[in-house]
Enzyme design. Sequence first.
Site, PDB file in Angstrom:
ATOM      1  N   ASP A 132      37.320   9.824 -32.433  1.00  0.00           N
ATOM      2  CA  ASP A 132      35.659   9.303 -33.041  1.00  0.00           C
ATOM      3  C   ASP A 132      35.079   8.380 -32.142  1.00  0.00           C
ATOM      4  OD1 ASP A 132      37.369   7.024 -33.642  1.00  0.00           O
ATOM      5  OD2 ASP A 132      37.461   7.370 -35.805  1.00  0.00           O
TER       6      ASP A 132
ATOM      7  N   ASN B 172      40.976   2.783 -47.148  1.00  0.00           N
ATOM      8  CA  ASN B 172      40.776   3.732 -48.387  1.00  0.00           C
ATOM      9  C   ASN B 172      41.331   5.029 -47.846  1.00  0.00           C
ATOM     10  OD1 ASN B 172      39.218   4.856 -46.118  1.00  0.00           O
ATOM     11  ND2 ASN B 172      37.292   4.615 -47.109  1.00  0.00           N
TER      12      ASN B 172
ATOM     13  N   HIS C 103      41.090   6.789 -45.036  1.00  0.00           N
ATOM     14  CA  HIS C 103      40.441   7.653 -44.115  1.00  0.00           C
ATOM     15  C   HIS C 103      41.338   7.674 -42.988  1.00  0.00           C
ATOM     16  CE1 HIS C 103      37.954   4.220 -42.275  1.00  0.00           C
ATOM     17  NE2 HIS C 103      38.853   4.319 -41.290  1.00  0.00           N
TER      18      HIS C 103
ATOM     19  N   GLU D  12      35.908  10.217 -44.260  1.00  0.00           N
ATOM     20  CA  GLU D  12      36.164   9.153 -45.436  1.00  0.00           C
ATOM     21  C   GLU D  12      36.606   9.857 -46.606  1.00  0.00           C
ATOM     22  OE1 GLU D  12      35.796   6.240 -45.298  1.00  0.00           O
ATOM     23  OE2 GLU D  12      33.859   5.303 -44.374  1.00  0.00           O
TER      24      GLU D  12
HETATM   25  C1  GLP Z   1      38.459   2.793 -38.025  1.00  0.00           C
HETATM   26  C2  GLP Z   1      38.849   4.031 -36.993  1.00  0.00           C
HETATM   27  C3  GLP Z   1      40.128   4.619 -37.617  1.00  0.00           C
HETATM   28  C4  GLP Z   1      41.189   3.476 -37.868  1.00  0.00           C
HETATM   29  C5  GLP Z   1      40.553   2.603 -38.641  1.00  0.00           C
HETATM   30  C6  GLP Z   1      41.544   1.543 -39.144  1.00  0.00           C
HETATM   31  O1  GLP Z   1      37.631   3.230 -39.170  1.00  0.00           O
HETATM   32  N1  GLP Z   1      37.489   4.894 -36.985  1.00  0.00           N
HETATM   33  O2  GLP Z   1      40.456   5.605 -36.512  1.00  0.00           O
HETATM   34  O3  GLP Z   1      42.381   4.202 -38.037  1.00  0.00           O
HETATM   35  O4  GLP Z   1      39.484   2.043 -38.484  1.00  0.00           O
HETATM   36  O5  GLP Z   1      41.291   0.338 -38.446  1.00  0.00           O
HETATM   37  P1  GLP Z   1      42.247  -0.666 -38.109  1.00  0.00           P
HETATM   38  O6  GLP Z   1      43.572  -0.251 -37.300  1.00  0.00           O
HETATM   39  O7  GLP Z   1      41.408  -1.735 -37.210  1.00  0.00           O
HETATM   40  O8  GLP Z   1      42.637  -1.166 -39.520  1.00  0.00           O
END
Ligand code: GLP
Length: 240
Positions: free
Chosen positions: A67, A135, A137, A142
């Site tokens: 993404d 959440n 995702h 989402e």
């Molecule tokens: C973002 C990314 C996700 C990632 C998520 C969790 O939203 N788009 O790919 O898994 O954050 O982030 P973190 O690893 O910093 O908790």
Amino acid sequence: MKVIVTKNAKELANEALKVMLEVVKSNPSAIIGLATGSSPIGLYKSMIADHLENGTSYADIKTVNLDEYVGIDESNDQSYIYFMKDNLFNHININLDNTNLPCGKVDDMQAECDSYTSLLNSMPQDIQLLGIGANGHIGFNEPGTAFDSTTHIVELEEGTRLDNARFFASLDDVPKYAITMGIANITNAKKVLVVANGANKAKAVYEMVKGEVSESCPASVLRDHKDVVLVIDEDAASML
Ligand code: GLP
């Protein structure tokens, strides 16, 4: 789903590295799907250390990323392309021409979505690395996202923007939209490696592993995938 619970960040990174190297070493021109966020950083550090110490080569490896934020480009140090170069690509012998991320700053975002899906169809991931949002995702899909979705633009939930605000100067600077691989593009990968740490991920991890398979928890789709490895720490595993 194979679940590996680790004692600390170092062990988590080592276990995840083993899974990643199995793919990279068995196929030196493998297609690997990569992720951003804080969760994969330990793994990326281990991949870099292994590359420097053991000479694991990425010369013919191809990558696709999950993404990107909409509205910012590589010059912004919060863009995911910047993150990937800074945390991985600049430190291993990968050919940048073999790396792919959706672009968040083009005039026609729908055309960008369509062309990223075509690219993914032409290069299915041998392994897809994922973090998980609090959440549930995956990528930026989402809760409520259709399991058959392909690359699309999402409006980020307030909670997701708040979670990611720690990386920006202020909440106002966190983009409101992102372009993400859809869930079908993720589950198309032959193997999926999920990494998660910290108590704030415990509920999402529980929903993914033991909850109902439902679009209300995007990560729960992985229960129907034939080859998923989940590497987590004890805090993230605390509700299992
Ligand atoms: C973002 C990314 C996700 C990632 C998520 C969790 O939203 N788009 O790919 O898994 O954050 O982030 P973190 O690893 O910093 O908790």
